[in-house]
Write a protein that holds these residues in place. Structure first.
Motif, short mmCIF file in Angstrom:
data_model
loop_
_atom_site.label_atom_id
_atom_site.label_comp_id
_atom_site.label_asym_id
_atom_site.label_seq_id
_atom_site.Cartn_x
_atom_site.Cartn_y
_atom_site.Cartn_z
N CYS A 1 0.89 -1.16 -0.14
CA CYS A 1 -0.12 -0.15 -0.50
C CYS A 1 0.93 1.25 -0.18
CB CYS A 1 -1.36 0.14 1.51
SG CYS A 1 -2.43 -1.38 1.43
N GLY B 1 3.43 4.17 -1.30
CA GLY B 1 3.91 4.51 -2.35
C GLY B 1 5.48 5.01 -2.62
N GLU C 1 4.25 6.08 -7.95
CA GLU C 1 3.21 5.35 -7.54
C GLU C 1 3.10 6.21 -6.23
OE1 GLU C 1 3.73 1.40 -7.23
OE2 GLU C 1 3.30 1.52 -9.37
N GLU C 2 1.12 6.92 -6.12
CA GLU C 2 0.73 6.61 -5.06
C GLU C 2 0.48 5.20 -3.95
OE1 GLU C 2 -2.29 10.78 -6.10
OE2 GLU C 2 -3.00 8.81 -7.05
N SER C 3 0.35 5.84 -2.80
CA SER C 3 0.04 4.90 -1.79
C SER C 3 -2.10 5.19 -1.74
CB SER C 3 0.44 5.31 -0.53
OG SER C 3 -0.37 6.22 -0.09
N THR C 4 -2.41 4.28 -1.33
CA THR C 4 -4.11 4.09 -1.40
C THR C 4 -4.18 5.08 -1.26
OG1 THR C 4 -3.63 1.51 -1.75
CG2 THR C 4 -5.29 2.38 -0.55
N GLN D 1 -3.08 8.55 -0.82
CA GLN D 1 -2.73 9.48 -1.79
C GLN D 1 -3.54 9.28 -2.75
OE1 GLN D 1 1.41 8.21 -2.69
NE2 GLN D 1 1.99 9.97 -0.74
N TYR D 2 -3.69 8.10 -3.18
CA TYR D 2 -4.71 7.67 -4.32
C TYR D 2 -6.46 8.41 -4.04
CZ TYR D 2 -8.07 5.82 -7.54
OH TYR D 2 -9.15 5.46 -8.94
N SER E 1 -6.34 12.11 -3.66
CA SER E 1 -5.94 13.21 -4.93
C SER E 1 -7.35 12.96 -5.99
CB SER E 1 -4.96 11.71 -5.65
OG SER E 1 -3.71 12.56 -5.93
N SER E 2 -7.89 12.09 -5.10
CA SER E 2 -9.45 12.16 -5.55
C SER E 2 -10.32 12.89 -4.96
CB SER E 2 -10.02 10.50 -5.91
OG SER E 2 -9.73 9.11 -6.26
N PHE F 1 -2.10 13.82 -9.09
CA PHE F 1 -1.29 12.92 -8.38
C PHE F 1 -0.65 13.16 -7.67
CE2 PHE F 1 3.15 10.80 -8.60
CZ PHE F 1 2.83 10.29 -8.46
N LYS F 2 -1.14 12.88 -6.26
CA LYS F 2 -0.31 13.53 -5.26
C LYS F 2 -0.53 15.07 -4.61
CE LYS F 2 3.41 10.77 -4.44
NZ LYS F 2 4.92 10.31 -4.36
#
Length: 104
Positions: free
Chosen positions: A23, A25, A29-32, A34-35, A38-39, A65-66
């Motif tokens: 999990c 990042g 790549e983003e961690s869960t 961070q995802y 970001s959303s 992204f982040k």
């Protein structure tokens, strides 16, 4: 029996560490968490753009992204492009805005 119990504990700890590592990042790549952050940030930026009376265009896409926001799509004027960047920067948590909007 004690040894068997210890091996079981070791396996549980190893599995937990593996799950945590999966999990996390990286720079690409983003961690869960961070995802999801970001959303949420992308949704806030989209809402701010839609709510702004100076921005009548709905051809603006938002990607995150982040803490970085990328605006892409089309606007009617250079002033609208600039305004979209200002609106995106005003959202809490946004550090960088890449304004890739194209003036039609």
């Amino acid at each position: 029996m004690k040894t068997r119990h210890q091996r079981g504990v070791v396996w549980v700890i190893a599995l937990a560490l593996f799950a945590l590592a999966a999990c996390s990042g990286s720079s690409k790549e983003e961690s869960t968490s961070q995802y999801f952050d970001s959303s949420i940030m992308a949704t806030k930026v989209r809402a701010a753009i839609v709510a702004d009376p100076e921005l009548s265009s709905t051809d603006i896409d938002v990607a995150t992204f982040k803490d970085r926001v990328q605006l892409s799509g089309f606007v009617d004027s250079a002033a609208a492009k600039s305004r979209a960047g200002q609106v995106a920067r005003s959202v809490d948590g946004v550090r960088v805005v890449d304004n890739n909007l194209i003036v039609k």
